[in-house]
Scaffold this motif. Structure first.
Motif, PDB file in Angstrom:
ATOM      1  N   LYS A  27      34.579 -27.203 -13.013  1.00  0.00           N
ATOM      2  CA  LYS A  27      35.707 -26.464 -13.595  1.00  0.00           C
ATOM      3  C   LYS A  27      36.751 -26.120 -12.539  1.00  0.00           C
ATOM      4  O   LYS A  27      37.952 -26.184 -12.790  1.00  0.00           O
ATOM      5  CB  LYS A  27      35.214 -25.181 -14.262  1.00  0.00           C
ATOM      6  N   SER A  28      36.296 -25.754 -11.346  1.00  0.00           N
ATOM      7  CA  SER A  28      37.216 -25.406 -10.273  1.00  0.00           C
ATOM      8  C   SER A  28      38.022 -26.608  -9.812  1.00  0.00           C
ATOM      9  O   SER A  28      39.191 -26.480  -9.444  1.00  0.00           O
ATOM     10  CB  SER A  28      36.430 -24.816  -9.105  1.00  0.00           C
ATOM     11  N   ALA A  29      37.418 -27.798  -9.836  1.00  0.00           N
ATOM     12  CA  ALA A  29      38.120 -29.014  -9.429  1.00  0.00           C
ATOM     13  C   ALA A  29      39.192 -29.393 -10.444  1.00  0.00           C
ATOM     14  O   ALA A  29      40.246 -29.925 -10.085  1.00  0.00           O
ATOM     15  CB  ALA A  29      37.130 -30.158  -9.272  1.00  0.00           C
ATOM     16  N   ILE A  30      38.938 -29.099 -11.731  1.00  0.00           N
ATOM     17  CA  ILE A  30      39.879 -29.462 -12.798  1.00  0.00           C
ATOM     18  C   ILE A  30      40.986 -28.425 -12.948  1.00  0.00           C
ATOM     19  O   ILE A  30      42.162 -28.757 -13.043  1.00  0.00           O
ATOM     20  CB  ILE A  30      39.124 -29.641 -14.135  1.00  0.00           C
ATOM     21  N   ASN A  31      40.622 -27.149 -12.969  1.00  0.00           N
ATOM     22  CA  ASN A  31      41.566 -26.068 -13.228  1.00  0.00           C
ATOM     23  C   ASN A  31      41.785 -25.251 -11.951  1.00  0.00           C
ATOM     24  O   ASN A  31      40.884 -24.562 -11.486  1.00  0.00           O
ATOM     25  CB  ASN A  31      41.009 -25.166 -14.344  1.00  0.00           C
ATOM     26  N   PRO A  32      42.986 -25.290 -11.372  1.00  0.00           N
ATOM     27  CA  PRO A  32      43.227 -24.568 -10.117  1.00  0.00           C
ATOM     28  C   PRO A  32      43.168 -23.042 -10.260  1.00  0.00           C
ATOM     29  O   PRO A  32      42.937 -22.337  -9.277  1.00  0.00           O
ATOM     30  CB  PRO A  32      44.624 -25.018  -9.693  1.00  0.00           C
ATOM     31  N   ALA A  33      43.339 -22.516 -11.472  1.00  0.00           N
ATOM     32  CA  ALA A  33      43.297 -21.072 -11.677  1.00  0.00           C
ATOM     33  C   ALA A  33      41.889 -20.575 -11.978  1.00  0.00           C
ATOM     34  O   ALA A  33      41.652 -19.369 -12.024  1.00  0.00           O
ATOM     35  CB  ALA A  33      44.222 -20.676 -12.825  1.00  0.00           C
TER      36      ALA A  33
END
Length: 66
Positions: A27-33
């Motif tokens: 999730k962190s790799a896909i969504n920067p927020a």
């Protein structure tokens, strides 16, 4: 609202360290927020406030040994 010690759960502890860690990395790799401080208050304010109160009023078993 709970006050005092949190009930320990080995199953949840293992899950958080294995499966949860992999999901958070994706999730962190896909969504920067994703995972940044303060985003919980924007997405779900009532849950965020309840969680902050819970974490301030309870202690984990591990905190006794630190």
């Amino acid at each position: 609202m709970k006050f005092g010690m949190r009930t320990p759960s080995i199953k949840k502890s293992v899950s958080a360290r294995t499966t949860g860690r992999a999901k958070r990395a994706v999730k962190s790799a896909i969504n920067p927020a994703y995972g940044k401080k303060g985003t919980g208050l924007i997405t779900n304010p009532s849950k965020s406030v309840k969680n902050s109160v819970y974490h301030k009023t309870t202690k984990s078993v591990r905190s006794l040994f630190k």
